[in-house]
Design an enzyme around this catalytic site. Structure first.
Site, PDB file in Angstrom:
ATOM      1  N   CYS A 198       5.536  34.192   8.015  1.00  0.00           N
ATOM      2  CA  CYS A 198       6.288  34.814   9.104  1.00  0.00           C
ATOM      3  C   CYS A 198       6.858  33.773  10.057  1.00  0.00           C
ATOM      4  O   CYS A 198       6.424  33.658  11.208  1.00  0.00           O
ATOM      5  CB  CYS A 198       5.413  35.817   9.835  1.00  0.00           C
ATOM      6  N   GLU A 199       7.798  32.997   9.561  1.00  0.00           N
ATOM      7  CA  GLU A 199       8.519  31.990  10.340  1.00  0.00           C
ATOM      8  C   GLU A 199       9.905  31.881   9.729  1.00  0.00           C
ATOM      9  O   GLU A 199      10.023  31.757   8.501  1.00  0.00           O
ATOM     10  CB  GLU A 199       7.870  30.596  10.195  1.00  0.00           C
ATOM     11  N   GLU A 223       0.823  -1.222   0.000  1.00  0.00           N
ATOM     12  CA  GLU A 223       0.000   0.000   0.000  1.00  0.00           C
ATOM     13  C   GLU A 223       0.854   1.268   0.000  1.00  0.00           C
ATOM     14  O   GLU A 223       0.833   2.048   0.948  1.00  0.00           O
ATOM     15  CB  GLU A 223      -0.950   0.017   1.203  1.00  0.00           C
ATOM     16  N   ARG A 239       6.993  20.168   3.841  1.00  0.00           N
ATOM     17  CA  ARG A 239       7.983  19.088   4.015  1.00  0.00           C
ATOM     18  C   ARG A 239       9.410  19.601   4.274  1.00  0.00           C
ATOM     19  O   ARG A 239      10.091  19.056   5.142  1.00  0.00           O
ATOM     20  CB  ARG A 239       7.968  18.136   2.818  1.00  0.00           C
ATOM     21  N   TYR A 279       2.229  14.238  -0.216  1.00  0.00           N
ATOM     22  CA  TYR A 279       2.310  14.953   1.057  1.00  0.00           C
ATOM     23  C   TYR A 279       2.609  16.444   0.852  1.00  0.00           C
ATOM     24  O   TYR A 279       3.336  17.064   1.613  1.00  0.00           O
ATOM     25  CB  TYR A 279       3.349  14.300   1.981  1.00  0.00           C
ATOM     26  N   TYR A 332      10.599  18.338   7.823  1.00  0.00           N
ATOM     27  CA  TYR A 332      11.520  17.194   7.813  1.00  0.00           C
ATOM     28  C   TYR A 332      12.902  17.543   7.259  1.00  0.00           C
ATOM     29  O   TYR A 332      13.740  16.647   7.110  1.00  0.00           O
ATOM     30  CB  TYR A 332      10.984  16.071   6.907  1.00  0.00           C
TER      31      TYR A 332
HETATM   32  N1  LLP Z   1       0.335   2.725   4.969  1.00  0.00           N
HETATM   33  C1  LLP Z   1       0.292   3.304   6.183  1.00  0.00           C
HETATM   34  C2  LLP Z   1      -0.368   2.620   7.289  1.00  0.00           C
HETATM   35  C3  LLP Z   1       0.874   4.559   6.383  1.00  0.00           C
HETATM   36  O1  LLP Z   1       0.843   5.114   7.583  1.00  0.00           O
HETATM   37  C4  LLP Z   1       1.483   5.222   5.293  1.00  0.00           C
HETATM   38  C5  LLP Z   1       2.063   6.544   5.452  1.00  0.00           C
HETATM   39  C6  LLP Z   1       1.484   4.581   4.041  1.00  0.00           C
HETATM   40  C7  LLP Z   1       0.914   3.336   3.915  1.00  0.00           C
HETATM   41  C8  LLP Z   1       2.097   5.198   2.824  1.00  0.00           C
HETATM   42  O2  LLP Z   1       3.453   5.437   2.993  1.00  0.00           O
HETATM   43  P1  LLP Z   1       4.351   5.936   1.769  1.00  0.00           P
HETATM   44  O3  LLP Z   1       4.378   4.849   0.732  1.00  0.00           O
HETATM   45  O4  LLP Z   1       3.738   7.169   1.243  1.00  0.00           O
HETATM   46  O5  LLP Z   1       5.683   6.174   2.382  1.00  0.00           O
HETATM   47  N2  LLP Z   1       4.184  13.190   5.523  1.00  0.00           N
HETATM   48  C9  LLP Z   1       5.354  12.333   5.399  1.00  0.00           C
HETATM   49  C10 LLP Z   1       4.975  10.895   5.179  1.00  0.00           C
HETATM   50  C11 LLP Z   1       4.052  10.342   6.220  1.00  0.00           C
HETATM   51  C12 LLP Z   1       3.603   8.950   5.913  1.00  0.00           C
HETATM   52  C13 LLP Z   1       2.526   8.513   6.809  1.00  0.00           C
HETATM   53  N3  LLP Z   1       2.078   7.176   6.564  1.00  0.00           N
HETATM   54  C14 LLP Z   1       6.239  12.885   4.292  1.00  0.00           C
HETATM   55  O6  LLP Z   1       5.897  13.898   3.705  1.00  0.00           O
HETATM   56  O7  LLP Z   1       7.312  12.333   4.018  1.00  0.00           O
END
Ligand code: LLP
Length: 378
Positions: free
Chosen positions: A330-331, A260, A299, A359, A303
């Site tokens: 303003c940061e 997923e 991001r 994201y 991060y």
């Molecule tokens: N499945 C679950 C249960 C998750 O919590 C997530 C992401 C995914 C799948 C998908 O993960 P991906 O393939 O996108 O890495 N905002 C952060 C990423 C947070 C991901 C949260 N969960 C960023 O911008 O890097």
């Protein structure tokens, strides 16, 4: 023909979109489709899901649905959003993996036939009547988290996700008492994970838990987490990840394996278009200011994430030293890049921020009452 990012090939179209207005997210649906096909070519799985949280644009969801991906959702409103876009979708095809969601939300999803993942063993006692008689998945804490930043590593006691392996035996017993069948196990170790064997390892961990406690668990969902390298780094070796998972499937063919991802499918398909508002020098430092910032793409601030940034109005121009690429918020943290080699820039230039399809818009805010970038698909 070099493998240029799509946005270089579509420079004129992007400049035309920017002339209408900025800031804007632009999504290239052919790239979304390309990534969905690459995933299904290189990684053999029994089911491919899309983590909707990465990008909820209707055309993106539609393109991935047309490629056969099922939705993975983390909130009731994500479920409702997907169902409004895909009214014919059987709710049982939706995987809902909530974390600390309120009881009513979980109860509603179960009542509507959505596949729900238990993330907290104690809810089996506290919400016995909600769970009783349902088939469920269990989200297991895989023990060791991985990923591009501490904020996105989702395992270990310092992470709020999933059930501790030590509690799975008791959970299994309690589930039996409530006539709850655990038909699948789930884990997601983190996001932006560089190692190619992570899905294979996760499958092995889940299979061991299924062997020990959950005889009805026929599905192992190994989560998302594929990285999308930027800054000229080598692309992730998706075929190697596929081989690692294939090795597991050969060992344990009795399990169905689901994946997923979110980021992998949509990150490269999106750019943030912005316009230079002002250029300023302070001492040796050049600041290039854009008409949007962390309110559209948080991001880098959150991060330290790296996004490629190009002056589209002067595509191909040599760098004129380095610059701080900043927004109007303003940061002090409102920056897209620090000390980044960057060409000459002037007020009105159109800038492209790459790998912004995942994201990006979904994490935007209206901080300072500045509306975040709108979204458009092409
Ligand atoms: N499945 C679950 C249960 C998750 O919590 C997530 C992401 C995914 C799948 C998908 O993960 P991906 O393939 O996108 O890495 N905002 C952060 C990423 C947070 C991901 C949260 N969960 C960023 O911008 O890097």
């Amino acid at each position: 023909m070099p493998d240029l990012p799509w946005w270089r090939a579509h420079r004129d179209a992007l400049l035309a979109l920017a002339d209408q207005r900025t800031p804007r997210y632009v999504y290239h649906l052919d790239t979304v489709r390309d990534r969905a096909r690459a995933l299904q070519t290189h990684v053999r799985a029994d089911r491919y899901l899309y983590a909707v949280k990465a990008n909820g644009h209707p055309d993106v969801i539609g393109a991935l649905a047309a490629e056969g991906l099922r939705p993975e959702c983390v909130s009731w409103d994500e479920i409702a959003h997907v169902r409004a876009l895909r009214p014919a979708l059987d709710p049982a095809e939706i995987l809902y993996t909530p974390n600390f969601a309120p009881r009513a939300e979980v109860a509603r999803a179960l009542a509507e036939g959505v596949r729900v993942t238990i993330d907290n063993a104690s809810t089996l006692d506290a919400w016995a009547d909600v769970w009783r008689g349902h088939d469920v998945f269990v989200r297991v804490d895989p023990g060791v988290g991985k990923g591009h930043h501490a904020h996105v590593r989702t395992a270990g006691t310092a992470s709020k996700f999933g059930v501790d392996a030590a509690d799975l035996g008791a959970l299994a017993e309690r589930a039996r008492a409530l006539d709850v069948r655990v038909v699948g196990l789930h884990a997601h170790v983190g996001s932006g994970v560089d190692e190619t064997d992570t899905w294979g390892e996760t499958a092995r961990i889940l299979a061991a838990h299924a062997d020990a406690h959950f005889p009805d668990a026929r599905v192992l969902d190994v989560g998302g987490g594929l990285p999308v390298p930027t800054g000229g780094a080598a692309p992730f070796d998706l075929a190697a990840a596929g081989r690692a998972l294939a090795a597991f499937r050969t060992e344990r063919p009795e399990f169905q394996v689901w994946v997923e991802p979110g980021r992998y499918l949509v990150a490269d398909a999106g750019v943030l278009l912005a316009r230079v508002t002002q250029v300023k020098r302070k001492g040796d430092v050049r600041y290039v200011g854009l008409d949007t910032g962390m309110n559209s793409l948080v991001r880098p601030a959150l991060y330290g994430a790296h996004h490629d940034i190009v002056n589209l109005s002067r595509l191909g121009a040599e760098a004129e030293g380095v610059a701080e690429i900043v927004g109007p918020i303003c940061e002090t943290g409102d920056a897209f890049a620090h000390a980044r080699p960057f060409p000459h820039a002037e007020e009105g230039d159109v800038v492209v921020i790459g790998t912004a399809g995942a994201y990006g818009a979904v994490m935007a805010s209206s901080y300072n009452r500045r509306a975040p970038a709108e979204e458009v698909a092409m």
